[in-house]
Enzyme design. Structure first.
Site, PDB file in Angstrom:
ATOM      1  N   ALA A 250       0.809  -1.238   0.000  1.00 40.59           N
ATOM      2  CA  ALA A 250       0.000   0.000   0.000  1.00 40.59           C
ATOM      3  C   ALA A 250       0.836   1.279   0.000  1.00 40.59           C
ATOM      4  O   ALA A 250       0.265   2.371   0.057  1.00 40.59           O
ATOM      5  CB  ALA A 250      -1.003   0.030   1.162  1.00 40.59           C
ATOM      6  N   ALA A 251       2.172   1.143  -0.108  1.00 45.68           N
ATOM      7  CA  ALA A 251       2.990   2.371  -0.147  1.00 45.68           C
ATOM      8  C   ALA A 251       2.635   3.195  -1.395  1.00 45.68           C
ATOM      9  O   ALA A 251       2.527   4.420  -1.338  1.00 45.68           O
ATOM     10  CB  ALA A 251       4.474   2.009  -0.162  1.00 45.68           C
ATOM     11  N   GLY A 252       2.419   2.503  -2.515  1.00 40.39           N
ATOM     12  CA  GLY A 252       2.035   3.201  -3.752  1.00 40.39           C
ATOM     13  C   GLY A 252       0.658   3.830  -3.613  1.00 40.39           C
ATOM     14  O   GLY A 252       0.421   4.947  -4.078  1.00 40.39           O
ATOM     15  N   ASP A 253      -0.254   3.130  -2.959  1.00 43.72           N
ATOM     16  CA  ASP A 253      -1.606   3.676  -2.760  1.00 43.72           C
ATOM     17  C   ASP A 253      -1.535   4.933  -1.903  1.00 43.72           C
ATOM     18  O   ASP A 253      -2.197   5.942  -2.178  1.00 43.72           O
ATOM     19  CB  ASP A 253      -2.497   2.634  -2.062  1.00 43.72           C
ATOM     20  CG  ASP A 253      -2.654   1.380  -2.899  1.00 43.72           C
ATOM     21  OD1 ASP A 253      -2.634   1.478  -4.137  1.00 43.72           O
ATOM     22  OD2 ASP A 253      -2.774   0.286  -2.304  1.00 43.72           O
TER      23      ASP A 253
HETATM   24  O1  RIB Z   1      -1.721  -2.069  -3.217  1.00 42.58           O
HETATM   25  C1  RIB Z   1      -1.891  -2.971  -2.171  1.00 42.58           C
HETATM   26  C2  RIB Z   1      -3.206  -3.668  -2.295  1.00 42.58           C
HETATM   27  O2  RIB Z   1      -3.208  -4.467  -3.449  1.00 42.58           O
HETATM   28  C3  RIB Z   1      -3.544  -4.621  -1.169  1.00 42.58           C
HETATM   29  O3  RIB Z   1      -4.182  -3.985  -0.095  1.00 42.58           O
HETATM   30  C4  RIB Z   1      -4.373  -5.685  -1.846  1.00 42.58           C
HETATM   31  O4  RIB Z   1      -5.700  -5.738  -1.426  1.00 42.58           O
HETATM   32  C5  RIB Z   1      -4.259  -5.411  -3.336  1.00 42.58           C
HETATM   33  O5  RIB Z   1      -5.369  -4.812  -3.835  1.00 42.58           O
END
Ligand code: RIB
Length: 308
Positions: A250-253
């Protein structure tokens, strides 16, 4: 305050720690399996809310225990969840995430209810697209919905951000020309542009090709090396601070959403990238997806310390 709409997936992540990832045919020992709220769309929506953005999310969940847990967690971030649909006919999306000793991950996603985040659903929620200023997409919902949403958002004059994750082999030119910010990581830009290498030169060449196809800005996340912005003004690199990463999930998110929160507050591209680099540098020091997202106070505090 400008409005941010995140359209995308919600998953319950099953996270398993291990020394190294299994290769084909290998059995490895895992430890501490845990369930953590995730999904690329949901992680971005959770980040946007946690950082104080005026954020809403569109996406679909099952009406099951995972779905209820994801919804409750999302509400805590302050993001508007009124457009999320809880469906009887699908289970909530899931991801199985392997995290190795270095904190790197491998992810398998099972779409479940994310399949129902389709064109029809987006048409039913057109008002939310109309009301927003920035619309962010990733690629864990049906492709047709992503393409429809991008065309609709652009038709309404919105700023469109596409995080092409997971990356397809390519994206249609008529979609690329409607994207204001395309935000791949180094692997995703290589896949999108048919490159076999992930060197800075090759990434820059790929970004140049995408620019030629009409994308306004290509913002490539480079992990511990920060980010690179390529647009008609040229190529600019933004290093990030050094930290001990324990889990990059989730670092990119976190980076994507923090960047858009910055823009929505009137920051320049450069300021928003520094803000996003800081937010994601905190996220990688913590385990899990939404469990790793920092608060606004934490990001501001690190930025203040860095200035000294
Ligand atoms: O970017 C990370 C995410 O990728 C995770 O939380 C997982 O659910 C996938 O969607």
């Amino acid at each position: 305050m400008k409005k941010i709409l995140i359209i995308g997936s919600l998953n319950m992540d099953m996270v398993i720690g291990m020394k190294h990832m299994p290769v084909v045919g290998e059995t490895v020992l895992g430890e501490n399996p845990t369930y953590i709220p995730g999904g690329k769309g949901a992680n971005q929506a959770y980040t946007a809310g946690s950082l104080g953005g005026n954020a809403s999310m569109l996406g679909c969940l099952g009406n099951d225990s995972h779905g209820r847990a994801l919804l409750e967690n999302m509400k805590r971030s302050g993001t508007d969840c009124s457009g999320l649909s809880q469906l009887e006919e699908y289970p909530t999306g899931m991801a199985v995430i392997y995290v190795n000793e270095e904190g790197n991950n491998s992810i398998v996603v099972i779409a479940g209810a994310n399949k129902a985040c389709d064109v029809e659903y987006l048409k039913e929620h057109d008002e939310m697209i109309r009301e927003s200023d920035y619309v962010i997409f990733q690629m864990e919902i049906p492709c047709e919905a992503v393409f429809y949403g991008i065309e609709r958002a652009k038709e309404l004059g919105k700023t469109v951000i596409l995080n092409p994750a997971p990356a397809p082999e390519n994206l249609p030119d008529e979609i690329l020309e409607k994207v204001d910010y395309l935000t791949p990581n180094e692997t995703e830009i290589a896949k999108l542009t048919g490159k076999t290498e992930e060197t800075l030169e090759s990434i820059q060449a790929g970004a140049g090709e995408l620019l030629g196809k009409g994308v306004k800005n290509i913002l490539v996340t480079l992990g511990s090396q920060g980010a690179m912005l390529v647009n008609e003004e040229g190529v600019q690199q933004y290093p990030t601070r050094k930290v001990d990463a324990v889990d990059t999930t989730a670092a990119g998110d976190c980076f994507n959403a923090a960047f858009v929160v910055g823009l929505s507050e009137g920051m320049t591209n450069a300021q928003a990238i520094r803000f996003a680099n800081t937010a994601s540098s905190i996220a990688v020091t913590r385990k899990g997806a939404q469990s790793s997202i920092p608060t606004r106070e934490e990001v501001d505090e690190v930025m203040r310390m860095e200035k000294r």
